[in-house]
Design a protein around this motif. Structure first.
Motif, mmCIF file in Angstrom:
data_model
loop_
_atom_site.group_PDB
_atom_site.id
_atom_site.type_symbol
_atom_site.label_atom_id
_atom_site.label_comp_id
_atom_site.label_asym_id
_atom_site.label_seq_id
_atom_site.Cartn_x
_atom_site.Cartn_y
_atom_site.Cartn_z
ATOM 1 N N SER A 102 54.109 20.380 60.334
ATOM 2 C CA SER A 102 54.885 19.241 60.838
ATOM 3 C C SER A 102 56.381 19.561 60.870
ATOM 4 C CB SER A 102 54.625 17.989 60.000
ATOM 5 O OG SER A 102 55.088 18.164 58.679
ATOM 6 N N THR A 103 56.801 20.508 60.033
ATOM 7 C CA THR A 103 58.217 20.892 59.998
ATOM 8 C C THR A 103 58.566 21.860 61.126
ATOM 9 O OG1 THR A 103 58.241 20.613 57.609
ATOM 10 C CG2 THR A 103 60.014 21.935 58.559
ATOM 11 N N ARG A 104 57.682 22.826 61.350
ATOM 12 C CA ARG A 104 57.914 23.834 62.380
ATOM 13 C C ARG A 104 56.601 24.059 63.108
ATOM 14 N NH1 ARG A 104 61.006 28.628 60.256
ATOM 15 N NH2 ARG A 104 62.642 27.077 60.305
ATOM 16 N N ALA A 109 49.001 30.448 70.116
ATOM 17 C CA ALA A 109 48.353 31.638 69.545
ATOM 18 C C ALA A 109 48.217 31.503 68.026
ATOM 19 C CB ALA A 109 49.148 32.891 69.892
ATOM 20 N N GLU A 110 49.251 30.961 67.380
ATOM 21 C CA GLU A 110 49.178 30.771 65.932
ATOM 22 C C GLU A 110 48.108 29.739 65.573
ATOM 23 O OE1 GLU A 110 53.715 31.700 64.399
ATOM 24 O OE2 GLU A 110 53.330 29.788 65.432
ATOM 25 N N LEU A 111 48.009 28.660 66.365
ATOM 26 C CA LEU A 111 46.977 27.652 66.115
ATOM 27 C C LEU A 111 45.579 28.248 66.256
ATOM 28 C CD1 LEU A 111 48.576 24.529 67.829
ATOM 29 C CD2 LEU A 111 48.272 24.929 65.367
ATOM 30 N N ASP A 112 45.385 29.122 67.252
ATOM 31 C CA ASP A 112 44.099 29.807 67.410
ATOM 32 C C ASP A 112 43.799 30.666 66.186
ATOM 33 O OD1 ASP A 112 43.658 28.662 69.881
ATOM 34 O OD2 ASP A 112 44.355 30.417 71.023
ATOM 35 N N GLU A 113 44.806 31.350 65.693
ATOM 36 C CA GLU A 113 44.637 32.198 64.516
ATOM 37 C C GLU A 113 44.294 31.344 63.281
ATOM 38 O OE1 GLU A 113 47.206 35.632 62.156
ATOM 39 O OE2 GLU A 113 47.913 34.902 64.087
ATOM 40 N N ILE A 114 44.948 30.201 63.150
ATOM 41 C CA ILE A 114 44.671 29.291 62.036
ATOM 42 C C ILE A 114 43.250 28.753 62.137
ATOM 43 C CG2 ILE A 114 45.273 27.036 61.041
ATOM 44 C CD1 ILE A 114 48.244 27.736 61.859
ATOM 45 N N ARG A 115 42.832 28.370 63.344
ATOM 46 C CA ARG A 115 41.455 27.881 63.548
ATOM 47 C C ARG A 115 40.436 28.945 63.126
ATOM 48 N NH1 ARG A 115 43.644 26.087 68.326
ATOM 49 N NH2 ARG A 115 44.003 23.853 68.328
#
Length: 128
Positions: A102-104, A109-115
């Protein structure tokens, strides 16, 4: 590998980032990675403190001393995250992740990696 006794300061992390990227380096080489506002002697003094703290090792076998990071980047990051997690988030990884995102906001691509990481963690939890 020596244990991390004291966490690095922001200035020390900046120097460690240079060493992780470049590998073993002299003070002059490290100084070249900084803007002109950071003095050579400031970097030298910081490296001396870092050596005393066990964050870097100084090789004195050559005329220009060469500094080596004593801990890999992932180890320092893990140490810092654990301290932050325990100190600021009461040990809650979920609170840490939600605050970070929520801060940054993360890139696609990062969201895909997190998923992908979350899916792997869920699979391991289902098996165990």
């Amino acid at each position: 590998m020596t244990p991390i006794v004291r966490k690095p300061t922001p200035a020390e992390l900046t120097i460690l980032s240079v060493l992780w990227e470049r590998g073993p380096s002299t003070v002059r080489q490290i100084h070249e990675s900084f803007d002109d506002s950071t003095g050579y002697t400031t970097i030298l003094k910081t490296l001396q403190i870092m050596s005393a703290k066990g964050l870097v090792r100084r090789d004195e076998s050559q005329r220009a001393h060469v500094y080596h990071a004593l801990h890999p980047q992932e180890e320092i990051q893990s140490h810092l995250v654990v301290n932050l997690l325990d100190g600021a988030f009461g040990g809650s990884a979920a609170k840490l992740v939600m605050q970070a995102l929520s801060t940054r906001p993360a890139s696609s691509a990062e969201l895909d990696e997190i998923r992908g990481l979350l899916e792997n963690l869920q699979e391991r939890a289902d098996v165990g």
